[in-house]
Design a protein around this motif. Structure first.
Motif, PDB file in Angstrom:
ATOM      1  N   THR A  25      24.575  72.636  58.125  1.00  0.00           N
ATOM      2  CA  THR A  25      25.981  72.714  57.732  1.00  0.00           C
ATOM      3  C   THR A  25      26.654  71.430  58.203  1.00  0.00           C
ATOM      4  O   THR A  25      26.082  70.660  58.966  1.00  0.00           O
ATOM      5  N   LEU A  26      27.865  71.237  57.741  1.00  0.00           N
ATOM      6  CA  LEU A  26      28.558  69.986  58.013  1.00  0.00           C
ATOM      7  C   LEU A  26      30.019  70.277  58.329  1.00  0.00           C
ATOM      8  O   LEU A  26      30.669  71.051  57.628  1.00  0.00           O
ATOM      9  N   THR A  27      30.514  69.677  59.385  1.00  0.00           N
ATOM     10  CA  THR A  27      31.922  69.770  59.744  1.00  0.00           C
ATOM     11  C   THR A  27      32.499  68.361  59.672  1.00  0.00           C
ATOM     12  O   THR A  27      31.912  67.425  60.204  1.00  0.00           O
ATOM     13  N   ILE A  28      33.649  68.226  58.996  1.00  0.00           N
ATOM     14  CA  ILE A  28      34.216  66.903  58.730  1.00  0.00           C
ATOM     15  C   ILE A  28      35.681  66.878  59.147  1.00  0.00           C
ATOM     16  O   ILE A  28      36.439  67.793  58.839  1.00  0.00           O
ATOM     17  N   GLY A  29      36.076  65.806  59.833  1.00  0.00           N
ATOM     18  CA  GLY A  29      37.483  65.549  60.135  1.00  0.00           C
ATOM     19  C   GLY A  29      37.939  64.346  59.328  1.00  0.00           C
ATOM     20  O   GLY A  29      37.262  63.334  59.280  1.00  0.00           O
ATOM     21  N   LEU A  52      38.236  66.417  63.357  1.00  0.00           N
ATOM     22  CA  LEU A  52      36.871  66.950  63.459  1.00  0.00           C
ATOM     23  C   LEU A  52      36.816  68.064  64.497  1.00  0.00           C
ATOM     24  O   LEU A  52      36.270  69.145  64.246  1.00  0.00           O
ATOM     25  N   TYR A  53      37.381  67.830  65.668  1.00  0.00           N
ATOM     26  CA  TYR A  53      37.343  68.849  66.716  1.00  0.00           C
ATOM     27  C   TYR A  53      38.171  70.071  66.351  1.00  0.00           C
ATOM     28  O   TYR A  53      37.819  71.197  66.690  1.00  0.00           O
ATOM     29  N   GLY A  59      35.840  77.214  63.513  1.00  0.00           N
ATOM     30  CA  GLY A  59      34.698  77.961  63.008  1.00  0.00           C
ATOM     31  C   GLY A  59      33.531  77.152  62.492  1.00  0.00           C
ATOM     32  O   GLY A  59      32.551  77.730  62.075  1.00  0.00           O
ATOM     33  N   LYS A  60      33.595  75.864  62.504  1.00  0.00           N
ATOM     34  CA  LYS A  60      32.514  74.988  62.041  1.00  0.00           C
ATOM     35  C   LYS A  60      32.274  75.129  60.535  1.00  0.00           C
ATOM     36  O   LYS A  60      32.832  75.989  59.883  1.00  0.00           O
ATOM     37  N   ASN A  61      31.406  74.263  59.998  1.00  0.00           N
ATOM     38  CA  ASN A  61      31.113  74.196  58.560  1.00  0.00           C
ATOM     39  C   ASN A  61      32.412  74.158  57.756  1.00  0.00           C
ATOM     40  O   ASN A  61      32.573  74.868  56.784  1.00  0.00           O
ATOM     41  N   LYS A  62      33.340  73.325  58.187  1.00  0.00           N
ATOM     42  CA  LYS A  62      34.654  73.226  57.571  1.00  0.00           C
ATOM     43  C   LYS A  62      35.100  71.775  57.494  1.00  0.00           C
ATOM     44  O   LYS A  62      34.502  70.895  58.085  1.00  0.00           O
ATOM     45  N   ILE A  63      36.201  71.599  56.799  1.00  0.00           N
ATOM     46  CA  ILE A  63      36.855  70.293  56.719  1.00  0.00           C
ATOM     47  C   ILE A  63      38.284  70.469  57.187  1.00  0.00           C
ATOM     48  O   ILE A  63      38.958  71.428  56.794  1.00  0.00           O
ATOM     49  N   PHE A  64      38.739  69.572  58.052  1.00  0.00           N
ATOM     50  CA  PHE A  64      40.127  69.586  58.493  1.00  0.00           C
ATOM     51  C   PHE A  64      40.696  68.220  58.166  1.00  0.00           C
ATOM     52  O   PHE A  64      40.145  67.199  58.541  1.00  0.00           O
ATOM     53  N   VAL A  65      41.827  68.220  57.465  1.00  0.00           N
ATOM     54  CA  VAL A  65      42.466  66.985  57.038  1.00  0.00           C
ATOM     55  C   VAL A  65      43.821  66.874  57.711  1.00  0.00           C
ATOM     56  O   VAL A  65      44.621  67.805  57.654  1.00  0.00           O
TER      57      VAL A  65
END
Length: 69
Positions: A25-29, A52-53, A59-65
């Motif tokens: 999975t991938l988490t992106i900030g 990113l943090y 919950g991980k496996n997410k994108i936060f912008v």
């Protein structure tokens, strides 16, 4: 958006690593500029790192912008 397509592609595919199939999975900030408080590449990196943090905390496996100006 592009980050979401990348995240979904990683999530939906297994990768071959040393002969083993591995699901990831991938988490992106993400941050952007121009934006208030960003006046250098370091500021932009710090905002993306904070995003990113925040994604990981939620919950991980997410994108936060971070917000767009």
């Amino acid at each position: 958006n592009m980050a979401e397509r990348i995240r979904e592609t990683v999530q939906n595919n297994a990768f071959a690593i040393q002969g083993h199939r591995v699901k990831c999975t991938l988490t992106i900030g993400v941050s952007s500029s121009p934006q208030e408080g960003i006046s250098s590449p370091e500021d932009l990196f710090d905002r993306a790192d904070s995003a990113l943090y925040e994604a990981k905390r939620s919950g991980k496996n997410k994108i936060f912008v971070t917000g767009y100006s």
